[in-house]
Design an enzyme around this catalytic site. Structure first.
Site, PDB file in Angstrom:
ATOM      1  N   TRP A 169       3.888 -20.425  34.536  1.00  0.00           N
ATOM      2  CA  TRP A 169       3.954 -18.961  34.468  1.00  0.00           C
ATOM      3  C   TRP A 169       3.962 -18.450  35.892  1.00  0.00           C
ATOM      4  O   TRP A 169       3.022 -18.691  36.628  1.00  0.00           O
ATOM      5  CB  TRP A 169       2.728 -18.412  33.737  1.00  0.00           C
ATOM      6  CG  TRP A 169       2.797 -16.940  33.503  1.00  0.00           C
ATOM      7  CD1 TRP A 169       2.492 -15.936  34.399  1.00  0.00           C
ATOM      8  CD2 TRP A 169       3.200 -16.278  32.297  1.00  0.00           C
ATOM      9  NE1 TRP A 169       2.689 -14.713  33.831  1.00  0.00           N
ATOM     10  CE2 TRP A 169       3.117 -14.890  32.538  1.00  0.00           C
ATOM     11  CE3 TRP A 169       3.626 -16.716  31.042  1.00  0.00           C
ATOM     12  CZ2 TRP A 169       3.436 -13.942  31.564  1.00  0.00           C
ATOM     13  CZ3 TRP A 169       3.933 -15.770  30.086  1.00  0.00           C
ATOM     14  CH2 TRP A 169       3.836 -14.400  30.348  1.00  0.00           C
TER      15      TRP A 169
ATOM     16  N   GLU B  37       1.924 -22.880  29.469  1.00  0.00           N
ATOM     17  CA  GLU B  37       1.594 -21.921  30.525  1.00  0.00           C
ATOM     18  C   GLU B  37       0.592 -22.563  31.472  1.00  0.00           C
ATOM     19  O   GLU B  37      -0.406 -23.135  31.036  1.00  0.00           O
ATOM     20  CB  GLU B  37       0.976 -20.629  29.975  1.00  0.00           C
ATOM     21  CG  GLU B  37       1.910 -19.709  29.238  1.00  0.00           C
ATOM     22  CD  GLU B  37       1.270 -18.350  28.946  1.00  0.00           C
ATOM     23  OE1 GLU B  37       0.352 -17.941  29.695  1.00  0.00           O
ATOM     24  OE2 GLU B  37       1.681 -17.707  27.960  1.00  0.00           O
TER      25      GLU B  37
ATOM     26  N   TYR C  50      -5.512 -21.783  32.933  1.00  0.00           N
ATOM     27  CA  TYR C  50      -5.739 -20.735  33.924  1.00  0.00           C
ATOM     28  C   TYR C  50      -7.163 -20.837  34.470  1.00  0.00           C
ATOM     29  O   TYR C  50      -8.034 -20.038  34.115  1.00  0.00           O
ATOM     30  CB  TYR C  50      -5.501 -19.355  33.313  1.00  0.00           C
ATOM     31  CG  TYR C  50      -4.057 -19.071  33.018  1.00  0.00           C
ATOM     32  CD1 TYR C  50      -3.167 -18.793  34.050  1.00  0.00           C
ATOM     33  CD2 TYR C  50      -3.575 -19.104  31.713  1.00  0.00           C
ATOM     34  CE1 TYR C  50      -1.829 -18.544  33.787  1.00  0.00           C
ATOM     35  CE2 TYR C  50      -2.243 -18.851  31.440  1.00  0.00           C
ATOM     36  CZ  TYR C  50      -1.377 -18.573  32.478  1.00  0.00           C
ATOM     37  OH  TYR C  50      -0.052 -18.327  32.212  1.00  0.00           O
TER      38      TYR C  50
ATOM     39  N   ASN D 252       2.126 -15.566  20.631  1.00  0.00           N
ATOM     40  CA  ASN D 252       1.600 -15.883  21.952  1.00  0.00           C
ATOM     41  C   ASN D 252       0.085 -15.730  21.977  1.00  0.00           C
ATOM     42  O   ASN D 252      -0.448 -14.648  21.758  1.00  0.00           O
ATOM     43  CB  ASN D 252       2.219 -14.947  23.001  1.00  0.00           C
ATOM     44  CG  ASN D 252       1.566 -15.122  24.362  1.00  0.00           C
ATOM     45  OD1 ASN D 252       1.500 -16.230  24.883  1.00  0.00           O
ATOM     46  ND2 ASN D 252       1.060 -14.029  24.930  1.00  0.00           N
ATOM     47  N   GLU D 253      -0.605 -16.847  22.196  1.00  0.00           N
ATOM     48  CA  GLU D 253      -2.060 -16.889  22.379  1.00  0.00           C
ATOM     49  C   GLU D 253      -2.850 -16.197  21.261  1.00  0.00           C
ATOM     50  O   GLU D 253      -3.562 -15.213  21.488  1.00  0.00           O
ATOM     51  CB  GLU D 253      -2.440 -16.304  23.742  1.00  0.00           C
ATOM     52  CG  GLU D 253      -1.841 -17.065  24.899  1.00  0.00           C
ATOM     53  CD  GLU D 253      -2.315 -16.601  26.265  1.00  0.00           C
ATOM     54  OE1 GLU D 253      -2.202 -17.381  27.221  1.00  0.00           O
ATOM     55  OE2 GLU D 253      -2.795 -15.449  26.383  1.00  0.00           O
TER      56      GLU D 253
ATOM     57  N   TRP E  93      10.151 -14.110  25.421  1.00  0.00           N
ATOM     58  CA  TRP E  93       9.742 -13.290  24.284  1.00  0.00           C
ATOM     59  C   TRP E  93      10.958 -12.973  23.407  1.00  0.00           C
ATOM     60  O   TRP E  93      12.017 -12.595  23.902  1.00  0.00           O
ATOM     61  CB  TRP E  93       9.134 -11.982  24.748  1.00  0.00           C
ATOM     62  CG  TRP E  93       7.781 -11.964  25.377  1.00  0.00           C
ATOM     63  CD1 TRP E  93       7.169 -10.846  25.905  1.00  0.00           C
ATOM     64  CD2 TRP E  93       6.828 -13.022  25.552  1.00  0.00           C
ATOM     65  NE1 TRP E  93       5.914 -11.163  26.385  1.00  0.00           N
ATOM     66  CE2 TRP E  93       5.684 -12.498  26.170  1.00  0.00           C
ATOM     67  CE3 TRP E  93       6.835 -14.382  25.232  1.00  0.00           C
ATOM     68  CZ2 TRP E  93       4.563 -13.272  26.489  1.00  0.00           C
ATOM     69  CZ3 TRP E  93       5.731 -15.163  25.559  1.00  0.00           C
ATOM     70  CH2 TRP E  93       4.618 -14.604  26.164  1.00  0.00           C
TER      71      TRP E  93
END
Length: 411
Positions: free
Chosen positions: A361, A319, A277, A197-198, A87
């Site tokens: 991740w 990720e 994920y 991010n996302e 980040w």
């Protein structure tokens, strides 16, 4: 993811249709040639990790924060990892980088200075994300609050909020590192910038809103920094531009206002990203390994196909992970999941395809504290460990024999 509290570069850009082809001259910066990353005139593949916590940890000079960062980078380098995603933001409350619009903590910025410097020492490139979609570490909700607004989606449309974001981008990219004396935009340790991010948007016209925002912000980043690559931060969800591709989305739905195809066709975007994920995206199948395996294969395969044939840019899996907090978790299951992802990456790389690497991740150095989100990976030595899988993947990618580099056409 995250829902928890001197070298000089010359690029020869060619615009062919919607696609920018970059041929990098000998340099310390990573460039792009068609669907491949290039460094110093040679193709390069990536194996790495997420460590969102590094900046704020390095800012804590009263404890062993910087030693923790050094340990993580040393361990990563020891197993051949060559990229980390971190980040470059923290708005508002706990250890903020940006305290209020345009007001920054020099101590936290020095923490980021240290991370950039230390990563360079270990030959690890950095992907630096510039804002969060979620409330953790401030995110777009904090920007909206600063403008006196209530709706988080106004982050993408309100002129004052967009200016706040642009100001942050300029502040970070033109930051002069207090250790190296080099501006971030001139530092080859940085692999790329990530817009957000996302990103997600719930507005009824979300696909147009995000497309317009990415175009505007990508152009702005490139106006400041032509040295570095740029990506959006997408999870990879398909939108309505090619409706038949939405069957690959979790549950076959059109999600979040993003469109993997059209978003990544924006000329100033250099490469595409996806996240994986299966535990959280497919909760009903969380204990059904076979169904998850099928999803993973289809998900990655579809995106490789699109980057090979439509987008014609590199694909990086930025990720992926398996959490110990989901039922049925075991180290063996996580290792099998990692191996499955790594095998798809390697098969694409070996065939000269667009999938250029993976970034899991997340890497941590201890088993306690706020970093324990269930996805943490520790670099334990020995056979049958996740660390050994990572080391093997690094070695396989490094030892690939590439043909002579040629300039790709986008046609």
């Amino acid at each position: 993811m995250l829902n928890i509290l001197p070298f000089f570069l010359f690029f020869l850009p060619f615009l062919i249709g919607n696609n920018r082809i970059c041929v990098a001259v000998k340099t310390g910066f990573v460039g792009r040639n068609g669907t491949q990353f290039v460094l110093n005139g040679e193709q390069v593949y990536l194996n790495g990790f997420n460590a969102y916590w590094m900046m704020t940890t390095a800012a804590d000079t009263a404890s062993k924060g910087r030693a923790t960062v050094t340990t993580a980078l040393r361990q990563a380098s020891a197993v051949g990892m060559n990229v980390a995603r971190i980040w470059g933001f923290n708005e508002g409350d706990y250890i903020p980088l940006q305290i209020s619009p345009g007001s920054y903590s020099e101590d936290v910025f020095k923490g980021l200075d240290f991370v950039v410097y230390e990563a360079g020492r270990f030959n690890i490139k950095l992907i630096i994300s510039l804002v969060n979609n979620f409330e953790d570490y401030g995110g777009r909700k904090k920007y909206v609050e600063w403008a006196g607004l209530d709706e988080p989606d106004e982050f993408y449309t309100n002129s004052a909020v967009k200016q706040f974001y642009k100001n942050h981008v300029k502040t970070v990219l033109t930051r002069k590192n207090t250790i190296t004396g080099r501006m971030y935009k001139d530092d080859p340790t940085i692999f790329s910038w990530e817009l957000i991010n996302e990103p997600r948007c719930n507005d009824s016209t979300a696909s147009n809103i995000l497309q317009d925002w990415v175009k505007e912000m990508a152009s702005y980043v490139k106006s400041i920094d032509s040295n570095h690559l740029l990506e959006i931060g997408l999870e990879g969800f398909y939108g309505e531009s090619i409706p038949e591709r939405t069957v690959y989305n979790p549950g076959g739905r059109v999600l979040t206002g993003t469109d993997f195809i059209t978003n990544n066709q924006i000329p100033d975007i250099d490469f595409a990203t996806i996240h994986i994920y299966p535990d959280s995206w497919l909760p009903l199948q969380s204990s059904r390994t076979g169904e998850q395996d099928t999803f993973v294969d289809r998900w990655i395969g579809a995106h490789i196909e699109d980057c090979d044939n439509i987008i014609k840019k590199p694909l990086l899996i930025t990720e992926f992970g398996k959490s110990s907090k989901y039922p049925g978790f075991s180290l063996e299951k996580r290792n099998k999941f990692f191996q499955r992802v790594y095998d798809v990456i390697y098969d694409s790389a070996r065939a000269g395809g667009s999938c250029t690497g993976g970034v899991f991740w997340q890497l941590t150095t201890n088993r306690t504290g706020l970093l324990g989100d269930g996805y943490e990976v520790f670099m334990q030595a020995g056979p049958n460990t996740t660390a050994q899988l990572i080391a093997d993947q690094s070695s396989k990618l490094k030892n690939l024999k590439y043909p002579p580099l040629v300039t790709h056409s986008a046609e």
